[in-house]
Design a protein around this motif. Structure first.
Motif, short mmCIF file in Angstrom:
data_model
loop_
_atom_site.label_atom_id
_atom_site.label_comp_id
_atom_site.label_asym_id
_atom_site.label_seq_id
_atom_site.Cartn_x
_atom_site.Cartn_y
_atom_site.Cartn_z
N MET A 117 0.81 -1.22 0.00
CA MET A 117 0.00 0.00 0.00
C MET A 117 0.85 1.27 0.00
O MET A 117 0.42 2.31 -0.48
N ARG A 118 2.06 1.18 0.55
CA ARG A 118 2.94 2.35 0.55
C ARG A 118 3.27 2.77 -0.88
O ARG A 118 3.24 3.96 -1.22
N LEU A 146 1.53 2.14 -3.54
CA LEU A 146 0.31 2.64 -4.15
C LEU A 146 0.07 4.10 -3.75
O LEU A 146 -0.27 4.94 -4.58
N LYS A 147 0.26 4.38 -2.48
CA LYS A 147 0.07 5.75 -2.01
C LYS A 147 1.06 6.70 -2.67
O LYS A 147 0.69 7.82 -3.08
N SER A 169 -9.93 4.90 4.61
CA SER A 169 -8.97 5.99 4.45
C SER A 169 -9.65 7.20 3.84
O SER A 169 -10.62 7.07 3.08
N ALA A 220 -6.17 -0.28 -8.00
CA ALA A 220 -6.23 -1.08 -6.77
C ALA A 220 -7.62 -1.60 -6.42
O ALA A 220 -7.78 -2.32 -5.43
N THR A 274 -12.19 6.21 0.65
CA THR A 274 -11.97 4.93 -0.02
C THR A 274 -11.99 3.78 0.98
O THR A 274 -11.66 3.95 2.16
N LEU A 288 -10.01 1.37 0.62
CA LEU A 288 -8.63 0.90 0.68
C LEU A 288 -7.96 1.37 1.95
O LEU A 288 -8.21 2.49 2.42
N ASP A 289 -7.10 0.57 2.51
CA ASP A 289 -6.40 0.90 3.76
C ASP A 289 -5.02 1.48 3.42
O ASP A 289 -4.01 0.78 3.45
N LEU A 290 -5.00 2.76 3.11
CA LEU A 290 -3.76 3.43 2.74
C LEU A 290 -3.01 3.89 3.98
O LEU A 290 -3.62 4.23 5.00
#
Length: 348
Positions: free
Chosen positions: A1-2, A4-5, A69, A123, A172, A174-176
């Motif tokens: 995820m890092r 992706l962020k 997030s 994602a 989102t 997603l767990d950013l």
């Protein structure tokens, strides 16, 4: 995820945003209490929507429980010239910088949706995008996401971009990775508090909307309190005084979207006073100014004429004495009294 962020941040900057950060939906636990105190004290004035859906507004996690997030984004609309210079042009109306170009709601949301679609394609997950109209407290969330902090004027400012920014949010599932929240860097500076024409800040970091010129010219319905009218000057839509004097604006980043280029300008008061509803809609099509409607804008124009000291504008005000809107007619009478021509006849 890092990773992706990081890629999301690169994409956000490519889209035209000047800053991005991430926080959790439950990262502003103090917001609900502060909002409740603000409303209980009546500081929100006629903005009843602030009291509505407070459970959602004060707790983003309740707005969409599935969200994990909140991606907060800042977009610059920094002016190229001194926004306070128009205050000396008493025959013209001063319009807030943010309303000089196209409606920011449309511009920011379009960019948010593009960025959101990219995130979905990369994602998966689900998203919801918000720009100012939903019960979302963007400024506390932006501070929690590390973009900047709410200054003593209660607006968001950042060390890298000053305070001329719009804020947008992408919720989102997603767990950013979350960013560290920002802390205040206002120090002992009180420039924004000192310049306020109406004394709308009873204390640092606290705003009394009922005295704020932006509130009075945009949100307030009906006549403005007679004691506040002289303090409006020629401000007919919003007020930029507290924003304009912030020292952090030396780091302001130029607006990238051509939609923010000023096309409304500083219109002549006499021209605006003559607008009927159809002409108002045509003139301000695509502008955030359209939201106040013709009557409220012309009411503000009458106050500006009264504060102008321009005797040549007396007949302009007299023409509105019989206006169908009671607040406009009242403002026209006040303007004529201020100009020392309280008995001036209305034009046929």
């Amino acid at each position: 995820m890092r990773q992706l962020k990081d890629r999301l941040q690169t994409r956000a900057l490519e889209e035209g945003f000047v800053a991005m950060g991430v926080c959790r939906p439950d990262s502003i636990p103090e917001a609900a209490g502060r909002l409740a105190d603000f409303v209980a004290a009546g500081l929100h004035g006629q903005m009843g929507w602030m009291a509505e859906r407070m459970a959602w507004r004060g707790n983003p996690a309740a707005l969409w429980p599935e969200a994990r997030s909140v991606v907060m984004l800042a977009e610059s609309y920094a002016p190229e010239s001194d926004p306070l210079a128009v205050l000396a042009e008493r025959d013209r109306g001063a319009i807030s910088v943010y309303a000089q170009g196209k409606d920011y709601h449309d511009l920011v949301k379009r960019r948010l949706k593009r960025l959101g679609r990219w995130l979905l394609a990369e994602a998966g997950g689900e998203i919801k995008v918000f720009v100012d109209t939903a019960p979302v407290m963007e400024k506390p969330l932006a501070q929690a996401a590390g973009l900047g902090w709410q200054g003593k004027h209660t607006n968001l400012l950042g060390r890298g971009f000053g305070n001329w920014v719009f804020l947008g949010a992408i919720f989102t599932t997603l767990d950013l990775p979350a960013d560290e929240p920002e802390t205040s860097h206002c120090g002992s500076c009180t420039a924004c508090l000192d310049i306020c024409p109406t004394g709308a800040f009873p204390a640092p970091y606290r705003l009394d909307a009922r005295r704020c010129i932006s509130y009075l010219t945009i949100e307030h319905k009906g006549p403005v309190d007679a004691g506040l009218r002289p303090l409006l000057g020629n401000r007919i839509y919003g007020c930029d005084d507290c924003l304009a004097v912030c020292p952090w604006n030396k780091f302001a980043m130029a607006a990238r979207d051509i939609g923010y280029r000023p096309w409304v300008g500083a219109p002549l008061l006499a021209e605006l006073a003559a607008l009927d509803d159809a002409a108002f809609r045509a003139r301000f099509s695509g502008s955030p100014i359209k939201r106040v409607g013709r009557d409220r804008l012309v009411r503000n124009v009458m106050y500006a004429i009264g504060n102008s000291g321009r005797g040549d504008l007396a007949q302009v005000a007299a023409a509105r004495l019989a206006d169908a809107d009671a607040a406009v007619a009242d403002a026209a009478r006040w303007a004529l009294e201020r100009l020392g021509q309280g008995d001036a006849p209305a034009q046929a």
